[in-house]
Design an enzyme around this catalytic site. Structure first.
Site, PDB file in Angstrom:
ATOM      1  N   PHE A 125       0.814  -1.220   0.000  1.00 57.49           N
ATOM      2  CA  PHE A 125       0.000   0.000   0.000  1.00 57.49           C
ATOM      3  C   PHE A 125       0.849   1.272   0.000  1.00 57.49           C
ATOM      4  CE2 PHE A 125      -0.392   2.670   3.803  1.00 57.49           C
ATOM      5  CZ  PHE A 125       0.428   2.024   4.698  1.00 57.49           C
ATOM      6  N   LYS A 126       2.145   1.139   0.283  1.00 58.12           N
ATOM      7  CA  LYS A 126       3.015   2.317   0.278  1.00 58.12           C
ATOM      8  C   LYS A 126       3.012   3.010  -1.094  1.00 58.12           C
ATOM      9  CE  LYS A 126       4.720   1.575   4.483  1.00 58.12           C
ATOM     10  NZ  LYS A 126       4.099   0.336   4.965  1.00 58.12           N
TER      11      LYS A 126
END
Ligand SMILES: *Cc1c(COP(=O)(O)O)cnc(C)c1O
Length: 499
Positions: A112-113
């Site tokens: 998700f970064k």
């Protein structure tokens, strides 16, 4: 144009625009930048329902950065969230049993970064453009437990006017995470494994940031430090958008009516992701409970349940390494809310944490945390959850997501709350093949297999081809092998920059 200023969580003296705050990354006093006022949104409007993810993001984040031209921001969003993401929806939401899983891992680095880091280099470049004190080079310092490192490298590699350093715990990341970082190309990237854990790396970076002498000598070279960690407010604001996006997806599919509340469950480490959900709620998005899920590193669970933050404790290496943490930086931003905006109180807590290893809230302060539910999930329970969800729903969750699924279930059983819940999925299973396979098939000794064998096995179980970026990483040459001691981080930075 309505102006908006940012100040440190520890003092309101310095007031910066968003552009200035993004470039500085971390305040000189060690605090984190937060907006002084919050933009108003009308979440009861129909307008939200017809937007693409890029358009919706623009609507959510533009008011936080009024000095950046809307056209420029729109272009930035279109190039950040383009075909680099393997799903055209960018943030697909999937029904899994009683909950909806929000998959945030379809970007280049499969975690998700990518949601915030795909945009950050664009924001930094726009910030440079709108800022009067233009610097020649922005030096990004990044501490990582595995996922931020690769996402930041991928985002900043080859971006002119920037240079990036990444420090990761050499014994604290998965094989794939290490390979992803070690194979990174680009003449402006510097990657080091450290003998130490994520907290050591994060602490070293914070010390470098608050070193005035270092800052001055860097300035003399026309350079300035910035951060790609979630301490940087430029990481945080873009994350608010996917909660708004997920909410309206549930409205569009008829799961809820507009205005109806939903809960969110988030696998948590440095507290950035869940804080973005809290901010979404603060701005009026109908969110009920914020479920904070931890692994065997239970510092946050204990904090929410007992009102005491205690950092002197055993550090556990787990199946969900991106949540292996003892000092959770973004909690400081929540403390600002808890203190009702009193920077002095926040500064005192942080001093107590530094000097005595802990701080405690009083009953009144704790009542502000009532919107949170915190729970923890052991490694054993993590694997059990992966197995169970696969058997009942045919959905394969990565270990981080499994932690959130387990804690959400515990919450539901304990409280009987039937509010619909969005469970945030933060990584692709392929990043953590060994743990996932261990959960799904105990008969094979997966640790003795090669990574390629494991990935193929997982691909067969999931009826899914290996994600493209992963195949690339597997065949790419290793370029970075340097390992340094946790105490040598500053000297490595100084040596490379010629300070
Ligand atoms: C970074 C990360 C987390 C923790 O997110 P925070 O914003 O630091 O709380 C959880 N899961 C994965 C896979 C991550 O990469």
């Amino acid at each position: 144009m309505k102006s908006l200023y940012y100040h440190s969580t520890r003092s309101k003296e310095e007031k910066l625009t968003f552009s200035q705050a993004v470039i500085k990354g971390l305040a000189q006093d060690g605090g984190l930048y937060i907006p002084e006022t919050w933009p108003d949104f009308d979440f009861s409007s129909q307008e939200w329902l017809g937007l693409s993810y890029q358009e919706l993001s623009l609507k959510v984040i533009a008011p936080f950065m009024p000095e950046i031209k809307s056209d420029d921001l729109s272009k930035a969003l279109n190039s950040a969230y383009d075909s680099k993401f393997s799903d055209p929806k960018i943030i697909p939401l999937k029904p899994v049993g009683d909950v909806h899983v929000l998959e945030l891992f379809h970007g280049r680095t499969l975690a998700f970064k990518d949601m915030a880091l795909s945009l950050l280099p664009h924001l930094i470049q726009l910030a440079q453009k709108s800022s009067t004190d233009v610097q020649k080079e922005i030096v990004i310092l990044t501490a990582t437990s595995g996922d931020t490192g690769k996402a930041a490298l991928e985002a900043f590699s080859g971006v002119s006017g920037t240079r990036i350093f990444v420090f990761y715990p050499t014994d604290g990341v998965s094989d794939i995470q290490k390979r992803q970082m070690a194979t990174q190309t680009g003449e402006n990237v510097h990657v080091y494994g450290i003998r130490g854990n994520f907290d050591d790396a994060q602490q070293a970076v914070k010390v470098i940031f608050s070193d005035q002498v270092l800052r001055k000598s860097l300035e003399a070279l026309g350079k300035v430090f910035s951060s790609a960690n979630s301490m940087n407010v430029g990481r945080l604001i873009p994350q608010i958008a996917y909660y708004v996006g997920a909410y309206f997806e549930l409205v569009k599919t008829g799961e809820i009516t507009q205005g109806q509340a939903v809960n969110v469950a988030i696998p948590t480490g440095n507290f950035g992701n869940i804080l973005a959900a809290y901010y979404a709620k603060k701005m009026g998005l109908p969110i009920g409970k914020l479920i904070c899920a931890s692994n065997a590193n239970t510092v946050l669970t204990d904090f929410f349940n007992e009102g005491i933050y205690q950092k002197d404790r055993v550090f556990h290496t787990t199946h969900s390494p991106s949540m292996d943490i003892v000092v959770s930086s973004n909690l400081e931003r929540l403390l600002f809310e808890v203190s009702k905006g009193d920077c002095g109180t926040v500064a005192n807590w942080m001093t107590a944490l530094q000097e005595k290893g802990k701080y405690a809230l009083d009953a009144g302060q704790r009542s502000i945390l009532k919107d949170f539910y915190a729970g923890a999930c052991s490694d054993e329970k993590t694997l059990e959850t992966i197995r169970e969800v696969y058997q009942t729903e045919k959905y394969v969750a990565d270990p981080h997501t499994a932690v959130a699924l387990a804690v959400e279930k515990e919450y539901r059983l304990k409280t009987g709350d039937v509010t619909k819940c969005i469970v945030v999925s933060t990584a692709s299973t392929f990043k953590f093949s060994e743990s996932v396979l261990k959960a799904l098939d105990e008969k094979v000794l997966w640790s003795d297999c090669t990574e390629v064998e494991r990935l193929n096995a997982l691909s067969n179980i999931m009826y899914e081809a290996l994600p493209g970026p992963l195949s690339e990483v597997l065949s790419a040459p290793i370029l970075h092998l340097e390992i340094c001691d946790k105490t040598a981080i500053q000297s490595v930075v100084e040596r490379v920059l010629g300070l």
